[in-house]
Design a protein around this motif. Structure first.
Motif, PDB file in Angstrom:
ATOM      1  N   TYR A 107       0.821  -1.214   0.000  1.00 40.02           N
ATOM      2  CA  TYR A 107       0.000   0.000   0.000  1.00 40.02           C
ATOM      3  C   TYR A 107       0.855   1.263   0.000  1.00 40.02           C
ATOM      4  O   TYR A 107       0.428   2.302  -0.520  1.00 40.02           O
ATOM      5  CB  TYR A 107      -0.912   0.028   1.226  1.00 40.02           C
ATOM      6  N   PRO A 143      -2.582  -2.277  -4.590  1.00 40.78           N
ATOM      7  CA  PRO A 143      -3.687  -2.835  -3.808  1.00 40.78           C
ATOM      8  C   PRO A 143      -3.472  -4.310  -3.482  1.00 40.78           C
ATOM      9  O   PRO A 143      -2.583  -4.959  -4.052  1.00 40.78           O
ATOM     10  CB  PRO A 143      -4.900  -2.641  -4.723  1.00 40.78           C
ATOM     11  N   LEU A 154      -9.568   1.220   5.706  1.00 44.39           N
ATOM     12  CA  LEU A 154      -9.123   1.659   4.387  1.00 44.39           C
ATOM     13  C   LEU A 154     -10.239   1.572   3.337  1.00 44.39           C
ATOM     14  O   LEU A 154      -9.998   1.836   2.162  1.00 44.39           O
ATOM     15  CB  LEU A 154      -7.936   0.806   3.926  1.00 44.39           C
ATOM     16  N   SER A 214      -6.172   1.040  -6.584  1.00 41.25           N
ATOM     17  CA  SER A 214      -4.867   1.651  -6.328  1.00 41.25           C
ATOM     18  C   SER A 214      -5.028   3.090  -5.849  1.00 41.25           C
ATOM     19  O   SER A 214      -4.368   3.530  -4.900  1.00 41.25           O
ATOM     20  CB  SER A 214      -4.000   1.610  -7.589  1.00 41.25           C
ATOM     21  N   VAL A 230      -6.320   3.038  -2.267  1.00 40.06           N
ATOM     22  CA  VAL A 230      -5.269   2.658  -1.319  1.00 40.06           C
ATOM     23  C   VAL A 230      -4.301   3.809  -1.090  1.00 40.06           C
ATOM     24  O   VAL A 230      -3.916   4.118   0.048  1.00 40.06           O
ATOM     25  CB  VAL A 230      -4.527   1.406  -1.834  1.00 40.06           C
ATOM     26  N   ARG A 231      -3.887   4.459  -2.179  1.00 43.22           N
ATOM     27  CA  ARG A 231      -2.924   5.561  -2.043  1.00 43.22           C
ATOM     28  C   ARG A 231      -3.514   6.696  -1.203  1.00 43.22           C
ATOM     29  O   ARG A 231      -2.834   7.272  -0.357  1.00 43.22           O
ATOM     30  CB  ARG A 231      -2.517   6.064  -3.433  1.00 43.22           C
ATOM     31  N   TYR A 280      -3.770   5.435   2.497  1.00 48.13           N
ATOM     32  CA  TYR A 280      -2.445   5.319   3.132  1.00 48.13           C
ATOM     33  C   TYR A 280      -1.912   6.706   3.513  1.00 48.13           C
ATOM     34  O   TYR A 280      -1.407   6.912   4.623  1.00 48.13           O
ATOM     35  CB  TYR A 280      -1.463   4.621   2.186  1.00 48.13           C
TER      36      TYR A 280
END
Length: 406
Positions: A332, A337, A355, A387, A390-391, A394
């Motif tokens: 992550y 992902p 998340l 993706s 997740v970015r 995070y």
């Protein structure tokens, strides 16, 4: 006594063999140093060779202290004939001796640990490392484990040293005695941080005040995306906690995924190397490869690397199928992902929920035939969307470390 910096000890133990735990120890020290602490970390004490393996990488970056309670693995091999009996004998002796030290008069602990007690008297706070170690299992063995990880905190309070838990997952505690011990440790802490809402609610139900904060892996700054190699990273682990039949079904589902998706290249990555066979991912990798003798779309990485090297490797994958949960968090960091397979405790389900990725979290205990392939195909179709999610998640959790107070 006047000191320029506050003194801290990180407990219950350091390990280089599990790269997720290695990350949590290193990041715990980095976090505390930013808060003005001089932090040392307890090492596993189970004999010279065992200790050497546990610190062969982090001994260069951490100040390590010998753990006052010796690990039950000091009895020798943890597998094979007589191992269970030897550990039972040591465990029984430990409960008597260290129980008297933890709950009895001070002169017992001073006699058992004269050097360590002096160190405690110079220490301001004993912090837990992050992770998911504070739980129990059924029976005496489960209670002994909980006592082993609790001992340093009980000893610290005896000498008026404050205690605190950095972001952890907690529970379940399976018996009345387990809950008694957990409450005894946690209610005396100056602060308890939980790393996901399931543990947060669980401790609240026990009457233990706690505050939500991110897993310490999120202290690692977000990374620029690596050059994607198009491969699928897979972490697996041996796990006897669900019974042999369920474990075999789990292995077969991983093998079925690789066999039935020949257009994808899968890389089985070992993230933990011991100290027992139960924690050596290479065993699970071998068991899966035995089921895939005719497959040409599977590779392995079984070299023991530092956790920051693992970050780079995971950042090159298209996405992950992660049983070792910190392999997902490492991925992550680069916006890669993951589908996670939870095997114990609340950590995977809880953090995936935080998340907004809970739809991509499975449980080993309840892994239904074909469900992993179904989620895999969904991830292939939604990879770019996941993706971005997740970015964003995070980065948000990483920024929260500025708000944590000790």
């Amino acid at each position: 006594m006047t000191r320029s910096n506050k003194k801290a000890i990180v407990a219950p133990q350091n390990t280089d063999l599990n790269k997720g735990d290695q990350c949590l120890n290193v990041n715990a020290v980095r976090f505390l140093e930013r808060r003005g602490y001089e932090a040392s970390v307890l090492e596993v004490a189970a004999g010279p060779e065992h200790a050497r393996r546990q610190k062969h990488q982090t001994q260069h970056v951490l100040d390590l202290l010998q753990n006052p309670m010796r690990h039950p693995a000091r009895s020798g091999r943890t597998d094979g004939r007589g191992a269970v009996l030897r550990q039972a004998v040591y465990g029984f002796m430990d409960m008597i001796v260290y129980g008297a030290s933890a709950f009895g008069p001070k002169y017992i602990s001073r006699f058992l640990h004269p050097k360590f007690v002096r160190r405690l008297e110079e220490t301001d706070v004993v912090f837990s490392k992050g992770g998911g170690f504070f739980h129990s299992a059924n029976g005496l063995r489960g209670f002994y484990y909980l006592f082993f990880v609790s001992y340093i905190f009980l000893l610290a309070r005896k000498y008026d040293c404050e205690t605190a838990f950095l972001p952890n997952s907690f529970g379940p505690f399976t018996s009345r005695w387990d809950k008694f011990l957990a409450k005894r440790v946690l209610k005396e802490c100056k602060v308890v941080y939980t790393r996901e809402e399931i543990s947060h609610d669980y401790l609240n139900s026990m009457g233990i005040k706690n505050t939500l904060a991110p897993d310490l892996a999120f202290l690692t700054p977000p990374r620029e995306p690596e050059s994607c190699n198009g491969k699928i990273g897979v972490t697996v682990r041996p796990w006897r906690g669900v019974g042999r039949e369920t474990y075999e079904r789990y292995l077969q589902e991983i093998a079925n995924l690789i066999h039935n998706r020949p257009d994808h290249t899968f890389v089985l990555v070992a993230q933990s190397f011991g100290p027992s066979e139960h924690e050596d991912d290479r065993i699970a990798i071998h068991e899966i490869l035995e089921r895939l003798k005719d497959c040409s779309n599977v590779e392995t990485i079984q070299e023991e690397l530092y956790f920051e090297d693992m970050l780079e490797i995971y950042g090159q994958f298209n996405f992950m199928v992660a049983t070792r949960f910190h392999s997902a968090l490492f991925a992550y960091a680069s916006g890669v992902p993951a589908i996670t397979i939870a095997y114990s405790g609340f950590k995977a389900q809880g953090i995936m929920k935080d998340l907004n990725m809970e739809d991509f979290s499975l449980e080993m205990r309840n892994l239904q035939p074909g469900k992993l392939i179904q989620l895999f195909d969904r991830m292939v179709a939604q990879r770019n969307t996941q993706s971005k999610k997740v970015r964003k998640g995070y980065g948000k959790l990483h920024a929260l470390f500025e708000e944590i107070e000790l």
